[in-house]
Design a protein around this motif. Sequence first.
Motif, PDB file in Angstrom:
ATOM      1  N   ALA A  25     -15.534   6.409  -8.604  1.00 37.75           N
ATOM      2  CA  ALA A  25     -16.285   7.514  -9.140  1.00 37.75           C
ATOM      3  C   ALA A  25     -16.925   8.011  -8.794  1.00 37.75           C
ATOM      4  CB  ALA A  25     -16.030   7.430 -10.790  1.00 37.75           C
ATOM      5  N   ALA A  26     -18.351   6.933  -8.316  1.00 37.50           N
ATOM      6  CA  ALA A  26     -19.622   7.644  -7.586  1.00 37.50           C
ATOM      7  C   ALA A  26     -20.062   7.396  -6.649  1.00 37.50           C
ATOM      8  CB  ALA A  26     -21.126   6.420  -8.307  1.00 37.50           C
ATOM      9  N   GLY A  27     -18.816   7.632  -5.412  1.00 30.96           N
ATOM     10  CA  GLY A  27     -18.913   8.084  -4.489  1.00 30.96           C
ATOM     11  C   GLY A  27     -18.637   6.652  -3.481  1.00 30.96           C
ATOM     12  N   TRP A  28     -18.480   5.485  -3.616  1.00 34.85           N
ATOM     13  CA  TRP A  28     -18.799   4.191  -2.769  1.00 34.85           C
ATOM     14  C   TRP A  28     -17.443   3.875  -2.043  1.00 34.85           C
ATOM     15  CZ3 TRP A  28     -16.887  -0.776  -4.244  1.00 34.85           C
ATOM     16  CH2 TRP A  28     -16.785  -2.006  -2.727  1.00 34.85           C
ATOM     17  N   ILE A  29     -17.799   3.386  -1.005  1.00 34.45           N
ATOM     18  CA  ILE A  29     -16.526   3.450   0.094  1.00 34.45           C
ATOM     19  C   ILE A  29     -15.792   2.476   0.103  1.00 34.45           C
ATOM     20  CG2 ILE A  29     -14.769   4.211   1.819  1.00 34.45           C
ATOM     21  CD1 ILE A  29     -15.798   7.473   1.625  1.00 34.45           C
ATOM     22  N   PRO A  30     -15.168   0.970  -0.577  1.00 32.98           N
ATOM     23  CA  PRO A  30     -15.321   0.898  -0.376  1.00 32.98           C
ATOM     24  C   PRO A  30     -14.877   0.255   1.825  1.00 32.98           C
ATOM     25  CG  PRO A  30     -13.225   0.692  -1.330  1.00 32.98           C
ATOM     26  CD  PRO A  30     -14.085   1.969  -1.039  1.00 32.98           C
ATOM     27  N   ALA A  31     -15.177  -0.813   2.268  1.00 34.55           N
ATOM     28  CA  ALA A  31     -14.376  -1.383   3.860  1.00 34.55           C
ATOM     29  C   ALA A  31     -13.327  -0.964   4.145  1.00 34.55           C
ATOM     30  CB  ALA A  31     -15.297  -2.197   4.444  1.00 34.55           C
ATOM     31  N   VAL A  32     -12.234  -1.906   3.052  1.00 38.86           N
ATOM     32  CA  VAL A  32     -11.113  -1.883   3.062  1.00 38.86           C
ATOM     33  C   VAL A  32     -10.195  -0.112   3.720  1.00 38.86           C
ATOM     34  CG1 VAL A  32      -8.797  -2.581   2.224  1.00 38.86           C
ATOM     35  CG2 VAL A  32     -10.864  -3.848   1.459  1.00 38.86           C
ATOM     36  N   VAL A  42     -10.939  10.117  -6.808  1.00 37.10           N
ATOM     37  CA  VAL A  42      -9.910  10.154  -8.146  1.00 37.10           C
ATOM     38  C   VAL A  42      -9.749   8.819  -8.407  1.00 37.10           C
ATOM     39  CG1 VAL A  42      -7.052  10.495  -7.277  1.00 37.10           C
ATOM     40  CG2 VAL A  42      -9.601  12.582  -6.880  1.00 37.10           C
ATOM     41  N   LEU A  43      -9.687   8.207  -7.147  1.00 36.96           N
ATOM     42  CA  LEU A  43      -9.036   6.616  -7.532  1.00 36.96           C
ATOM     43  C   LEU A  43     -10.185   5.537  -8.428  1.00 36.96           C
ATOM     44  CD1 LEU A  43      -8.455   5.224  -3.728  1.00 36.96           C
ATOM     45  CD2 LEU A  43      -6.594   5.888  -5.578  1.00 36.96           C
ATOM     46  N   ALA A  46      -8.829   7.252 -11.318  1.00 34.95           N
ATOM     47  CA  ALA A  46      -7.586   6.621 -11.889  1.00 34.95           C
ATOM     48  C   ALA A  46      -8.182   4.879 -12.240  1.00 34.95           C
ATOM     49  CB  ALA A  46      -6.797   6.000 -10.524  1.00 34.95           C
ATOM     50  N   GLY A  47      -9.106   4.348 -11.869  1.00 37.50           N
ATOM     51  CA  GLY A  47      -9.871   2.803 -11.953  1.00 37.50           C
ATOM     52  C   GLY A  47     -10.316   3.157 -13.809  1.00 37.50           C
ATOM     53  N   ILE A  48     -10.508   3.944 -14.121  1.00 35.20           N
ATOM     54  CA  ILE A  48     -11.643   4.139 -15.479  1.00 35.20           C
ATOM     55  C   ILE A  48     -10.170   4.696 -16.094  1.00 35.20           C
ATOM     56  CG2 ILE A  48     -13.069   6.142 -16.572  1.00 35.20           C
ATOM     57  CD1 ILE A  48     -14.903   6.191 -14.493  1.00 35.20           C
ATOM     58  N   SER A  49      -9.304   5.867 -15.629  1.00 35.60           N
ATOM     59  CA  SER A  49      -8.520   5.102 -16.496  1.00 35.60           C
ATOM     60  C   SER A  49      -7.173   3.790 -17.056  1.00 35.60           C
ATOM     61  CB  SER A  49      -7.511   5.906 -15.984  1.00 35.60           C
ATOM     62  OG  SER A  49      -6.017   6.949 -16.999  1.00 35.60           O
ATOM     63  N   MET A  50      -7.469   3.751 -16.140  1.00 36.88           N
ATOM     64  CA  MET A  50      -6.611   2.135 -16.560  1.00 36.88           C
ATOM     65  C   MET A  50      -7.547   1.083 -17.345  1.00 36.88           C
ATOM     66  SD  MET A  50      -4.296   0.378 -15.798  1.00 36.88           S
ATOM     67  CE  MET A  50      -3.184  -0.012 -15.391  1.00 36.88           C
ATOM     68  N   TYR A  51      -8.271   1.100 -17.397  1.00 35.46           N
ATOM     69  CA  TYR A  51      -9.665   0.122 -18.296  1.00 35.46           C
ATOM     70  C   TYR A  51      -9.284   0.904 -19.696  1.00 35.46           C
ATOM     71  CZ  TYR A  51     -13.927  -1.550 -20.173  1.00 35.46           C
ATOM     72  OH  TYR A  51     -14.937  -2.235 -21.379  1.00 35.46           O
ATOM     73  N   GLY A  52      -9.013   2.652 -19.763  1.00 38.15           N
ATOM     74  CA  GLY A  52      -9.339   2.866 -21.161  1.00 38.15           C
ATOM     75  C   GLY A  52      -7.952   2.712 -21.744  1.00 38.15           C
ATOM     76  N   ALA A  81      -2.212   5.669 -18.709  1.00 42.34           N
ATOM     77  CA  ALA A  81      -1.819   4.122 -17.380  1.00 42.34           C
ATOM     78  C   ALA A  81      -0.402   5.096 -17.237  1.00 42.34           C
ATOM     79  CB  ALA A  81      -0.248   3.069 -17.742  1.00 42.34           C
ATOM     80  N   GLY A  82       0.490   6.413 -18.004  1.00 40.60           N
ATOM     81  CA  GLY A  82       0.530   7.293 -16.775  1.00 40.60           C
ATOM     82  C   GLY A  82      -0.332   8.156 -15.929  1.00 40.60           C
ATOM     83  N   VAL A  83      -1.115   8.894 -16.793  1.00 38.93           N
ATOM     84  CA  VAL A  83      -2.469   9.573 -16.022  1.00 38.93           C
ATOM     85  C   VAL A  83      -2.828   8.584 -14.812  1.00 38.93           C
ATOM     86  CG1 VAL A  83      -4.236  10.158 -16.015  1.00 38.93           C
ATOM     87  CG2 VAL A  83      -3.172  10.452 -17.983  1.00 38.93           C
ATOM     88  N   THR A  84      -2.669   7.376 -15.040  1.00 35.56           N
ATOM     89  CA  THR A  84      -3.387   6.206 -13.411  1.00 35.56           C
ATOM     90  C   THR A  84      -2.505   6.789 -12.207  1.00 35.56           C
ATOM     91  OG1 THR A  84      -4.377   5.159 -15.182  1.00 35.56           O
ATOM     92  CG2 THR A  84      -3.793   4.523 -12.668  1.00 35.56           C
ATOM     93  N   VAL A  85      -1.357   6.513 -12.632  1.00 36.48           N
ATOM     94  CA  VAL A  85      -0.258   6.701 -11.914  1.00 36.48           C
ATOM     95  C   VAL A  85      -0.317   7.768 -11.271  1.00 36.48           C
ATOM     96  CG1 VAL A  85       3.062   6.689 -11.422  1.00 36.48           C
ATOM     97  CG2 VAL A  85       1.703   4.718 -13.239  1.00 36.48           C
ATOM     98  N   VAL A  86       0.101   8.763 -12.307  1.00 35.62           N
ATOM     99  CA  VAL A  86      -0.042  10.064 -11.603  1.00 35.62           C
ATOM    100  C   VAL A  86      -1.816  10.833 -10.341  1.00 35.62           C
ATOM    101  CG1 VAL A  86      -0.375  12.607 -11.994  1.00 35.62           C
ATOM    102  CG2 VAL A  86       1.293  11.504 -13.085  1.00 35.62           C
ATOM    103  N   LEU A  87      -2.687  10.367 -11.065  1.00 36.16           N
ATOM    104  CA  LEU A  87      -3.888   9.986 -10.105  1.00 36.16           C
ATOM    105  C   LEU A  87      -3.693   9.241  -8.501  1.00 36.16           C
ATOM    106  CD1 LEU A  87      -6.739   9.847 -12.607  1.00 36.16           C
ATOM    107  CD2 LEU A  87      -5.991  11.799 -11.515  1.00 36.16           C
ATOM    108  N   VAL A  88      -3.455   7.867  -9.148  1.00 30.86           N
ATOM    109  CA  VAL A  88      -3.106   7.533  -7.567  1.00 30.86           C
ATOM    110  C   VAL A  88      -2.175   7.590  -6.701  1.00 30.86           C
ATOM    111  CG1 VAL A  88      -2.133   5.137  -6.995  1.00 30.86           C
ATOM    112  CG2 VAL A  88      -4.009   4.782  -8.892  1.00 30.86           C
ATOM    113  N   MET A  89      -1.031   8.842  -7.590  1.00 33.58           N
ATOM    114  CA  MET A  89       0.189   9.224  -6.336  1.00 33.58           C
ATOM    115  C   MET A  89      -0.424  10.651  -5.632  1.00 33.58           C
ATOM    116  SD  MET A  89       3.461   8.943  -8.571  1.00 33.58           S
ATOM    117  CE  MET A  89       4.147  10.461  -7.674  1.00 33.58           C
ATOM    118  N   ALA A  90      -1.772  11.283  -6.406  1.00 32.47           N
ATOM    119  CA  ALA A  90      -2.325  12.243  -6.186  1.00 32.47           C
ATOM    120  C   ALA A  90      -3.586  12.231  -4.843  1.00 32.47           C
ATOM    121  CB  ALA A  90      -2.732  13.380  -7.018  1.00 32.47           C
TER     122      ALA A  90
END
Length: 107
Positions: A25-32, A42-43, A46-52, A81-90
């Motif tokens: 969320a802060a903008g870090w991009i992993p090597a993968v 957005v990812l 989604a992760g924060i939403s899943m933690y929520g 969890a639905g919000v997480t799915v929508v964010l990952v799909m977006a």
Amino acid sequence: MSSTTSWILLVVCTVLILPSSLALAAGWIPAVIRHRPGPVRVLGAAGISMYGAALCELAPRIAQAARETVTAGAYAAVVLAGVTVVLVMAYDMVLGRPKPLEKRPAR
């Protein structure tokens, strides 16, 4: 589910999901995924939403709240969890189709 199990799951989610989600969320991009840049924030969301969702599911159980509160927490977890799915799909829709890998000549 016992409160000990709930505590263990909450600690695992806090250690594994929350730090990487906050970093994304802060903008870090992993090597993968660095080779396919996209809106990594957005990812992270989604992760924060899943933690929520995990927090909504586990916190009432840990607090040994009334049955109605536990049910409301479970419903909120399903929504998150639905919000997480929508964010990952977006995120996936914004990226589009991946480019095919180039074939290298045989040696």
